[in-house]
Enzyme design. Structure first.
Site: not given
Length: 239
Positions: A82, A148, A152
């Site tokens: 996470n 970002y 991801k």
């Protein structure tokens, strides 16, 4: 009920805290990691987990964590990667080299380091679950989110490939791609506030926690490859 050994990285707040608490409430033995000892111990005490100070991007920290879990329970059943951060949400021309390195390391490399270690253990066990918390940014394009989103997107493809590798060994691998959440991400990334009314209708840590536990409780012959989670109040648009 089998008590599972569970690791949740970035577990001192936000989604990580919610996921860890859901596993504790389901009766499992949970370790949470983070870089700040004070907030980590506070969260661990509140939810009934074990605190382990470690940076998800640090290989030595991963080795120490895995050794601690195995010496306590002898196995690792669930790893939830996470940990991650927005670092800097801005056009590429305004990013520094350090910003970009940090974003890729935090949002991609850390999960890869943990998954490598978990995969070896779970392959030998013949079962286990790895859950990588990604983002809808891995599939949608918004200005200012390029660095970002690239990290991801890398995590999403890494997870897909890891699943194909681990399925023959009885190990499941899942991507969860949440969007707007009731977490500190907006503040830490210096994004404008959505307003209290909208915020209350976004994904809560408890929402995500219940989802991850549900995935872990699926029959062992089933795997949830990829789940995208949207708040109903969020507009959906992309290039």
């Amino acid at each position: 009920m089998k008590v599972k050994s569970v690791i949740v990285t970035g577990g001192s707040r936000g989604y990580g805290s919610g996921i860890a608490e859901a596993f504790v409430n389901a009766g499992h033995h949970v370790w949470i990691t983070g870089r700040d000892l004070t907030s980590l111990e506070s969260a661990a005490h509140r939810i009934g987990a074990e605190a382990f100070v470690a940076d998800a991007t640090d290989s030595v920290g991963w080795d120490r964590l895995i050794d601690s879990v195995l010496s306590t329970t002898g196995r690792l059943d669930v790893l939830v990667n996470n940990a991650g951060e927005g670092v800097r949400i801005a056009p590429v021309s305004e990013q520094s080299d350090d910003d970009m390195h940090r974003s890729v390391s935090s949002n991609l490399i850390g999960a890869m380091l943990g998954s490598r270690r978990a995969a070896a253990i779970m392959q030998e066990q013949g079962d286990g679950l790895i859950v990588n918390i990604g983002s809808v940014c891995s599939k949608h394009a918004w200005g200012g989110w390029s660095v970002y989103s690239a990290a991801k997107a890398g995590l999403l493809m890494f997870t897909r490939c890891l699943l194909t590798e681990m399925r023959p060994h009885g190990v499941r691998v899942t991507s969860i791609l949440p969007s707007w959440g009731q977490t500190e991400f907006t503040d830490s990334a210096n994004l404008p506030s959505r307003g209290a009314d909208v915020e209350a209708l976004c994904i809560s840590p408890d929402d995500l926690g219940r989802l991850v536990v549900h995935i872990s409780e699926l029959p062992p012959h089933l795997v949830a490859e990829e789940i995208t989670l949207w708040p109903m109040v969020q507009p959906i648009s992309q290039l």
